[in-house]
Design a protein around this motif. Structure first.
Motif, PDB file in Angstrom:
ATOM      1  N   THR A   1       1.020  -1.030   0.045  1.00 17.53           N
ATOM      2  CA  THR A   1       0.024  -0.087  -0.043  1.00 17.53           C
ATOM      3  C   THR A   1       0.932   1.189  -0.066  1.00 17.53           C
ATOM      4  O   THR A   1       1.932   1.427   0.888  1.00 17.53           O
ATOM      5  CB  THR A   1      -0.934  -0.054   1.369  1.00 17.53           C
TER       6      THR A   1
ATOM      7  N   SER B   1      -2.752   5.441  -0.075  1.00 17.13           N
ATOM      8  CA  SER B   1      -3.230   4.325   0.219  1.00 17.13           C
ATOM      9  C   SER B   1      -3.837   3.500  -0.899  1.00 17.13           C
ATOM     10  O   SER B   1      -4.850   2.539  -0.891  1.00 17.13           O
ATOM     11  CB  SER B   1      -4.848   4.826   0.964  1.00 17.13           C
TER      12      SER B   1
ATOM     13  N   ARG C   1     -10.139   2.884   2.227  1.00 18.80           N
ATOM     14  CA  ARG C   1      -9.470   3.266   3.412  1.00 18.80           C
ATOM     15  C   ARG C   1      -9.691   2.145   4.374  1.00 18.80           C
ATOM     16  O   ARG C   1     -10.854   1.783   4.515  1.00 18.80           O
ATOM     17  CB  ARG C   1      -9.462   4.421   4.024  1.00 18.80           C
TER      18      ARG C   1
ATOM     19  N   PRO D   1      -8.905   0.429   8.653  1.00 17.35           N
ATOM     20  CA  PRO D   1      -8.311   0.998   9.877  1.00 17.35           C
ATOM     21  C   PRO D   1      -6.960   0.342  10.118  1.00 17.35           C
ATOM     22  O   PRO D   1      -6.494  -0.735   9.216  1.00 17.35           O
ATOM     23  CB  PRO D   1      -9.363   0.248  10.839  1.00 17.35           C
ATOM     24  N   LYS D   2      -5.877   0.829  10.983  1.00 17.09           N
ATOM     25  CA  LYS D   2      -4.977   0.221  11.510  1.00 17.09           C
ATOM     26  C   LYS D   2      -4.871  -1.400  11.646  1.00 17.09           C
ATOM     27  O   LYS D   2      -5.665  -1.738  12.362  1.00 17.09           O
ATOM     28  CB  LYS D   2      -4.164   0.846  12.555  1.00 17.09           C
ATOM     29  N   GLY D   3      -3.978  -2.178  10.953  1.00 19.84           N
ATOM     30  CA  GLY D   3      -3.951  -3.567  10.947  1.00 19.84           C
ATOM     31  C   GLY D   3      -4.947  -4.339   9.867  1.00 19.84           C
ATOM     32  O   GLY D   3      -4.939  -5.536   9.818  1.00 19.84           O
TER      33      GLY D   3
END
Length: 452
Positions: free
Chosen positions: A81, A85, A205, A207-209
């Protein structure tokens, strides 16, 4: 059934035998990105035991897989990525996982004879419960060779954000072709072009993870293979098309009406649409869905031939869209088979170039993940296709004796369609349902009269 435990003998990484001819990254499309929350596709073939000693066979399969990857360099890469993004496949030759396993206490007749699909098939695949987003740090594919008492199971797990069913089976077929022929030329080279309607600057997009699965996967389920002969499916098609027939039928197929132009050829409901409509009716009845509640039958369609100009038939990646057909449960059950089948048919016929492009624009305006699951308790999701060349996977010692899948992407109402072993238009439906619903379908005489 004996114990289903499978012993892992060895694991290694197989890389392409040549450097990738693709010098750039491959951007994920608007048809790829929604699949990042789906689990890896897990499909495989059960074969009789070859005469070659197992160690020699494993060595040979590793060599042919390496050659195959040189034609499919995307599968030997990883996801990346960028700062904006956008998600890409980096064709860096990192390789795929190769696993040798053993379960010699299992035999072909033992694992094919039970009514429900035995849990041992789940152990014939790598990457259980692995979301496709994990391709950022895990291989995009894994091959597991499981030796059983009188056969071999070749299980392939592939990242769903990288392949759809068409691409998956082209890779599998090519692996078999190279193994059988020991040649470096292939009959169906994939196309890695990215200048298509699915290419887009839109961003999804996370979320983190990364994302989470859109279904729990924890609910109790039963899984059965229902087999339909060509004759049974023709009877269903005849029943679904009864309202259109005025000039007679030959061998269960509508004839002169469509040839003379008295009825538009696109009005004929297909065999598969007829089968889907019957399943929709029977599952809705078994679930005891309230008459006023909406029920959905969702089908994945190949968009390659629907676009103008058409995409290459072997375009590598996801080129699919989902067609949801919605109706009140009371209407599905109170009307005849033709009514439900025609709803499905009209939706499929209407999915043309303009519809595909509208679907792309709609996603670009609201990027989102593909919602696998059955959150309302009244949905059915049909995947795979009886047109996929699953039984063409002859690795050099005969056709597969069966096709099976793993645990991935299964929930109440998930159906997968396979060609029947005997060919000729026969179909196997892999049906996953809540236990009470499955029992209701098994008692449904309207449905079971067509099951072989």
């Amino acid at each position: 059934m004996p114990s289903s435990s499978v012993s892992i003998i060895s694991k290694c990484t197989i890389s392409p035998d040549h450097k990738s001819p693709i010098k750039k990254t491959l951007k994920l499309s608007v048809s790829d990105l929604p699949m990042l929350s789906c689990q890896y596709i897990q499909k495989g073939v059960l074969l009789s035991r070859p005469s070659l000693p197992i160690d020699s066979l494993i060595s040979f399969l590793k060599l042919s897989l390496s050659t195959t990857l040189s034609h499919f360099p995307a599968l030997a890469g990883r996801l990346t990525t960028d700062p904006a993004s956008h998600v890409y496949i980096t064709c860096d030759g990192s390789g795929v996982e190769f696993i040798q396993a053993r379960a010699k206490h299992l035999f072909i007749d033992d694992i094919l004879s039970p009514l429900d699909v035995p849990v041992c098939f789940r152990e014939f695949f790598a990457f259980d419960n692995t979301l496709s987003y994990s391709g950022h740090y895990k291989p995009l594919a894994a091959v597991q060779i499981t030796e059983i008492g009188d056969g071999i199971f070749i299980g392939l797990a592939v990242n769903h954000a990288v392949t759809d069913g068409t691409s998956f089976w082209n890779f599998f077929n090519t692996f078999a072709e190279i193994t059988k022929g020991a040649t470096k030329t292939i009959s169906k080279p994939p196309s890695f072009r990215r200048d298509t309607v699915f290419d887009s600057p839109a961003v999804l997009r996370f979320p983190k993870g990364g994302p989470s699965a859109t279904f729990s996967g924890d609910e109790p389920l039963r899984e059965r293979i229902f087999h339909f002969t060509r004759e049974s499916i023709l009877k269903l098609k005849l029943k679904a098309n009864q309202d259109l027939i005025a000039n007679g039928v030959t061998n269960g197929k509508v004839t002169e009406l469509f040839k003379t132009g008295k009825i538009n050829p696109t009005a004929e409901i297909s065999s598969f649409q007829s089968l889907c409509a019957q399943l929709w009716r029977s599952v809705t009845r078994a679930r005891n869905v309230e008459k006023g509640k909406a029920t959905t039958f969702r089908m994945a369609v190949n968009c390659r031939h629907r676009l103008e100009p058409r995409l290459e038939p072997l375009y590598f990646g996801n080129a699919i869209q989902s067609i949801p057909t919605v109706a009140l449960a009371g209407d599905v059950l109170s009307n005849d088979l033709h009514w439900s089948a025609d709803l499905l048919h009209q939706n499929v016929v209407a999915h043309d170039d303009a519809t595909v492009r509208r679907g792309v624009e709609d996603w670009e305006s609201n990027p989102r993940l593909f919602p696998l699951g059955n959150s309302d308790g009244a949905s059915i999701t049909m995947g795979s296709s009886p047109r996929f060349p699953m039984y063409d996977n002859d690795f050099g010692w005969g056709r597969p004796v069966a096709v099976r899948s793993g645990k991935a992407n299964k929930f109440d109402g998930k159906i997968s369609a396979f060609p029947g072993w005997e060919g000729g238009g026969s179909v196997d439906l892999e049906v996953v349902l809540a236990p009470a619903t499955m029992a209701g379908v098994e008692r449904d005489a309207e449905f079971m009269q067509y099951v072989s």
